[in-house]
Design a protein around this motif. Structure first.
Motif, short mmCIF file in Angstrom:
data_model
loop_
_atom_site.label_atom_id
_atom_site.label_comp_id
_atom_site.label_asym_id
_atom_site.label_seq_id
_atom_site.Cartn_x
_atom_site.Cartn_y
_atom_site.Cartn_z
N ILE A 171 -70.46 92.27 42.31
CA ILE A 171 -71.41 91.70 43.27
C ILE A 171 -70.97 90.34 43.80
N TYR A 172 -69.69 89.97 43.65
CA TYR A 172 -69.27 88.64 44.10
C TYR A 172 -69.55 88.37 45.58
N PRO A 173 -69.59 89.41 46.47
CA PRO A 173 -69.95 89.12 47.87
C PRO A 173 -71.34 88.48 48.00
N VAL A 174 -72.24 88.79 47.07
CA VAL A 174 -73.57 88.18 47.11
C VAL A 174 -73.46 86.66 46.96
N TYR A 175 -72.60 86.21 46.07
CA TYR A 175 -72.40 84.78 45.86
C TYR A 175 -71.82 84.12 47.10
N ILE A 176 -70.90 84.81 47.75
CA ILE A 176 -70.32 84.27 48.98
C ILE A 176 -71.40 84.11 50.04
N LEU A 177 -72.27 85.10 50.19
CA LEU A 177 -73.35 85.02 51.17
C LEU A 177 -74.32 83.90 50.84
N VAL A 178 -74.65 83.74 49.57
CA VAL A 178 -75.56 82.68 49.15
C VAL A 178 -74.98 81.31 49.47
N PHE A 179 -73.70 81.13 49.17
CA PHE A 179 -73.08 79.82 49.42
C PHE A 179 -72.87 79.57 50.91
N ILE A 180 -72.69 80.63 51.69
CA ILE A 180 -72.64 80.47 53.15
C ILE A 180 -73.99 79.97 53.65
N GLY A 181 -75.06 80.55 53.12
CA GLY A 181 -76.41 80.10 53.50
C GLY A 181 -76.65 78.65 53.11
N PHE A 182 -76.28 78.28 51.89
CA PHE A 182 -76.44 76.89 51.45
C PHE A 182 -75.61 75.94 52.31
N SER A 183 -74.39 76.35 52.62
CA SER A 183 -73.51 75.50 53.42
C SER A 183 -74.07 75.30 54.82
N PHE A 184 -74.61 76.38 55.40
CA PHE A 184 -75.19 76.28 56.74
C PHE A 184 -76.37 75.32 56.76
N MET A 185 -77.28 75.45 55.79
CA MET A 185 -78.46 74.58 55.76
C MET A 185 -78.08 73.12 55.55
#
Length: 236
Positions: A95-109
């Motif tokens: 499920i590592y893609p989930v972590y990538i998506l989460v950190f993309i969201g955090f980075s964007f905000m």
């Protein structure tokens, strides 16, 4: 088997071992950071709710108290849960893609917070009231976590040592582990939501720390127990 074949297999095995070490280091670092962040934030959900309200305002939203409290609660629990799941190599590998998506969201905000004329808040609340990071440090921190998640995924692609284990253990076979990690992640945050400002501060902090450590211990005990089960190689 010729000498060249033997040498080649040894070289491939060594290369896989290096990538495996890199992936493990990145994975456990992400796990520690997420668990620490979620627990540190969870000790003061009121502060988290205020931070959530601030980020909502950057996008033109004015949520009510229930919404910001719910989102703050869910954010803390989600970080702890993802951190606990990342302790296990096989699950994180799946499920590592989930972590990538989460950190993309955090980075964007945090990028919006850094660049918006209405942003640049002094503290992001990433580690609650314990560690204060300014807008720039917060954005850089999230970029580093994003790079770590991506590098872990790339390392998994080269580390074929766990491939057969993943084939034997589809994601559905880890349902119990997912639920145990979810329950453990909810323990400290729920305690905070119920008892904060209702008992003595010192007693509350001690109880919160104890419950947080107990939740981590629950997951650790389950991992050790499951590793001895012939039906689920949870420490692959």
């Amino acid at each position: 088997m010729t000498l060249n074949d033997s040498t080649y297999k040894v070289a491939v095995k060594n290369q896989c071992s290096v990538y495996g070490i890199v992936a493990t280091t990145l994975r456990l670092s992400i796990a520690i950071i997420l668990i620490t962040s979620g627990i540190m934030k969870g000790v003061n959900l009121q502060s988290v709710a205020q931070t959530v309200r601030t980020y909502f305002s950057l996008f033109g939203f004015t949520p009510d108290a229930v919404t910001v409290s719910t989102v703050g609660f869910a954010t803390c629990a989600l970080e702890i849960w993802l951190g606990m799941l990342a302790i296990n190599k096989t699950i994180h590998r799946l499920i590592y893609p989930v972590y990538i998506l989460v950190f993309i969201g955090f980075s964007f905000m945090t990028y919006v917070n850094l660049t918006s004329p209405f942003g640049n808040h002094e503290s992001c609340g990433c580690f609650g009231e314990v560690i204060h990071l300014d807008a720039t440090a917060t954005f850089v921190k999230n970029l580093i976590l994003l790079c770590m998640a991506i590098m872990a995924g790339i390392s998994y692609g080269y580390d074929i040592s766990g491939y057969q284990g993943n084939r034997r253990n589809p994601l559905s076979s880890f349902r119990k582990h997912f639920l145990i990690c979810a329950a453990a992640s909810l323990l400290p945050v729920t305690l905070s939501a119920i008892l904060m400002n209702r008992i003595n501060t010192s007693a509350y902090v001690c109880l919160y720390i104890g419950i947080s450590l107990s939740s981590i211990l629950i997951v650790a005990i389950h991992i050790v127990w499951a590793s001895k089960s012939p039906n689920m190689c949870i420490t692959d």
